[in-house]
Write a protein that holds these residues in place. Structure first.
Motif, short mmCIF file in Angstrom:
data_model
loop_
_atom_site.label_atom_id
_atom_site.label_comp_id
_atom_site.label_asym_id
_atom_site.label_seq_id
_atom_site.Cartn_x
_atom_site.Cartn_y
_atom_site.Cartn_z
N GLY A 72 -6.27 0.77 11.22
CA GLY A 72 -4.94 0.25 11.45
C GLY A 72 -4.65 -1.15 10.96
N THR A 73 -3.50 -1.63 11.34
CA THR A 73 -2.86 -2.92 11.03
C THR A 73 -2.57 -3.05 9.53
N ASN A 74 -1.94 -4.16 9.15
CA ASN A 74 -1.50 -4.36 7.76
C ASN A 74 -2.55 -5.18 7.00
N LEU A 75 -3.76 -4.62 6.93
CA LEU A 75 -4.86 -5.37 6.32
C LEU A 75 -5.09 -5.04 4.85
N PHE A 76 -4.23 -4.17 4.27
CA PHE A 76 -4.42 -3.87 2.85
C PHE A 76 -3.69 -4.90 2.01
N TYR A 107 0.17 -2.06 4.26
CA TYR A 107 0.08 -3.21 3.36
C TYR A 107 0.79 -4.41 3.97
N ASP A 108 0.44 -5.56 3.49
CA ASP A 108 1.09 -6.80 3.90
C ASP A 108 2.09 -7.20 2.82
N VAL A 133 -9.78 11.75 2.01
CA VAL A 133 -8.39 11.32 1.90
C VAL A 133 -8.16 10.23 2.93
N HIS A 134 -7.55 9.14 2.51
CA HIS A 134 -7.28 8.02 3.40
C HIS A 134 -5.94 8.22 4.12
N SER A 135 -5.84 7.65 5.32
CA SER A 135 -4.62 7.70 6.12
C SER A 135 -3.94 6.34 6.07
N THR A 136 -2.66 6.32 5.68
CA THR A 136 -1.88 5.09 5.67
C THR A 136 -0.70 5.23 6.61
N ARG A 137 -0.05 4.10 6.88
CA ARG A 137 1.12 4.15 7.75
C ARG A 137 2.43 3.92 6.99
N ASP A 138 2.34 3.89 5.66
CA ASP A 138 3.55 3.74 4.85
C ASP A 138 3.28 4.28 3.45
N ASP A 139 4.36 4.58 2.73
CA ASP A 139 4.24 5.16 1.39
C ASP A 139 3.72 4.16 0.37
N LYS A 140 4.03 2.89 0.56
CA LYS A 140 3.61 1.88 -0.41
C LYS A 140 2.09 1.79 -0.48
N THR A 141 1.43 1.87 0.67
CA THR A 141 -0.03 1.82 0.67
C THR A 141 -0.62 3.05 -0.01
N VAL A 142 0.04 4.19 0.14
CA VAL A 142 -0.39 5.38 -0.61
C VAL A 142 -0.34 5.09 -2.11
N GLU A 143 0.74 4.47 -2.56
CA GLU A 143 0.87 4.13 -3.98
C GLU A 143 -0.26 3.22 -4.44
N TYR A 144 -0.57 2.21 -3.63
CA TYR A 144 -1.65 1.29 -4.00
C TYR A 144 -2.97 2.03 -4.13
N VAL A 274 11.80 -7.78 11.90
CA VAL A 274 11.71 -9.11 11.32
C VAL A 274 11.12 -9.05 9.91
N ASP A 275 10.53 -7.91 9.54
CA ASP A 275 9.96 -7.76 8.20
C ASP A 275 9.86 -6.28 7.87
N HIS A 276 9.14 -5.96 6.79
CA HIS A 276 9.10 -4.59 6.30
C HIS A 276 8.42 -3.62 7.25
N ARG A 277 7.60 -4.10 8.18
CA ARG A 277 6.80 -3.20 9.00
C ARG A 277 7.68 -2.32 9.90
N ALA A 278 8.61 -2.93 10.61
CA ALA A 278 9.50 -2.13 11.45
C ALA A 278 10.37 -1.21 10.61
N GLU A 279 10.79 -1.70 9.46
CA GLU A 279 11.62 -0.87 8.57
C GLU A 279 10.84 0.34 8.06
N GLU A 280 9.54 0.16 7.77
CA GLU A 280 8.70 1.29 7.36
C GLU A 280 8.56 2.30 8.51
N PHE A 281 8.38 1.78 9.72
CA PHE A 281 8.22 2.66 10.89
C PHE A 281 9.52 3.40 11.21
N ASP A 282 10.66 2.83 10.82
CA ASP A 282 11.94 3.43 11.20
C ASP A 282 12.18 4.78 10.55
#
Length: 353
Positions: A72-76, A107-108, A133-144, A274-282
């Motif tokens: 977890g967390t935005n450590l990528f 991702y951060d 296969v890795h598990s991410t919490r957003d599509d951008k990290t999948v792209e990375y 306040v940043d992209h994280r909540a928007e990704e979760f939305d």
């Protein structure tokens, strides 16, 4: 029995949100962890100093573990040359972490660009598993990860997996008389806007409580007007849990996992981005509003709304099933066979508890 390592974001963290993440990780990995030896190593600190890689039994354990999860967390980050990365690994000490699997990692937005520098690309390719296969919490990290030639799917954050349709039906739709809120202490802070949020809550609720997810959040609140009208909840996660369970209360705040934890405990939540994280979760419909739209926040507070989180459990089960034995696997541990044959899916293994 297998040896499984959790690279744990809650060790030496300054953010109680990491504890919320790790609690969820252990719950959701239960079908995989049960019956095995599970070890925790930190992400925020250096787990294996260079010299220890050759002499430490712990480093040897990590090298030979059957499964290793970075949790977890935005450590990528695409730039791992920055000081103090959230995953504290470098080219001199990475070997015990080789073949690690990401679970719900994001991702951060500040530490990532469109491209990897050569060092960071090399480091991630050496640390991360090329088999699973890795598990991410957003599509951008999948792209990375795809850019690195690795396989990944967006499972959403493991903190959301508990929020099934059955669970969400028990979350109230109507406004409570009490509210608990949080404030951010880094990134996206707007003091004038924070004061407006506080005043909005004091106007709309009979009792206003504050839970500090970080010490910085507590210090920040003390500098605002009308803080003498606010009651404080002890910062320990279990105290926050106890408060939620014992009170009819709404949540409104800028700390994402403070809000998700309220929803886990069946409380109506309004999460302020306040940043992209909540928007990704939305994208999973967790009731997100911009922190600076005070009118929208006021209207949302005074409206009736249902909570209907939309996690794709087919994808979650697809990811989890990689780590459970198939019928063709040869396992000495009879527990694994029992788990396999009595559980229609990894998710069902603990949905029925």
């Amino acid at each position: 029995m297998k040896r499984i390592i959790l690279f744990d974001t809650s060790i030496a963290t300054q953010n109680k949100g990491d504890e919320i993440i790790m609690e969820s990780v252990r719950r959701e990995l239960e079908p995989v962890l049960k019956g095995n030896f599970v070890y925790n190593f930190p992400t925020h600190l250096v787990s294996f100093p260079f010299g220890h890689q050759f002499t430490s039994s712990k480093a040897n354990l990590a090298k030979n573990a059957n499964l290793k999860f970075i949790c977890g967390t935005n450590l990528f980050w695409t730039n791992m040359l920055r000081p103090n990365p959230l995953l504290n690994v470098n080219i001199m000490n990475y070997k015990p972490m080789r073949k690690s699997i990401l679970m719900g990692v994001g991702y951060d937005g500040v530490k990532c660009s469109d491209h990897f520098d050569p060092y960071s690309k090399m480091l991630w390719k050496r640390v991360l598993s090329h088999k699973y296969v890795h598990s991410t919490r957003d599509d951008k990290t999948v792209e990375y990860l795809n850019m690195l030639g690795l396989k990944a799917i967006n499972t959403s954050c493991p903190t959301l997996w508990k929020l099934t349709p059955e669970h969400c039906k028990d979350i109230p739709t109507k406004k409570a008389d009490k509210v608990v809120f949080t404030l951010s202490s880094t990134g996206g802070i707007n003091r004038e806007n924070d004061q407006k949020i506080i005043d909005c809550l004091l106007k709309n609720y009979k009792e206003v409580y504050f839970w500090s997810q970080t010490y910085g959040g507590y210090k920040t609140l003390r500098s605002y007007e009308n803080c003498d009208k606010i009651k404080y909840i002890d910062p320990e996660l279990n105290e926050y849990r106890k408060f939620l369970l014992e009170n009819d209360v709404d949540y409104v705040g800028t700390r994402l996992h403070g809000g998700v934890f309220a929803m886990q405990n069946k409380k109506r939540a309004i999460n302020l981005s306040v940043d992209h994280r909540a928007e990704e979760f939305d994208r999973y419909h967790i009731n997100v509003l911009p922190q600076d739209d005070i009118q929208a926040i006021d209207e949302k507070i005074n409206s009736d709304f249902a909570t209907a989180v939309t996690v794709d459990y087919k994808i979650v089960n697809e990811w989890l099933s990689q780590f459970l034995p198939s019928e063709n696997d040869v396992e000495d541990d009879e527990y694994y066979h029992c788990l396999l044959y009595t559980s229609p899916s990894p998710r069902d293994a603990h949905e029925s508890r």
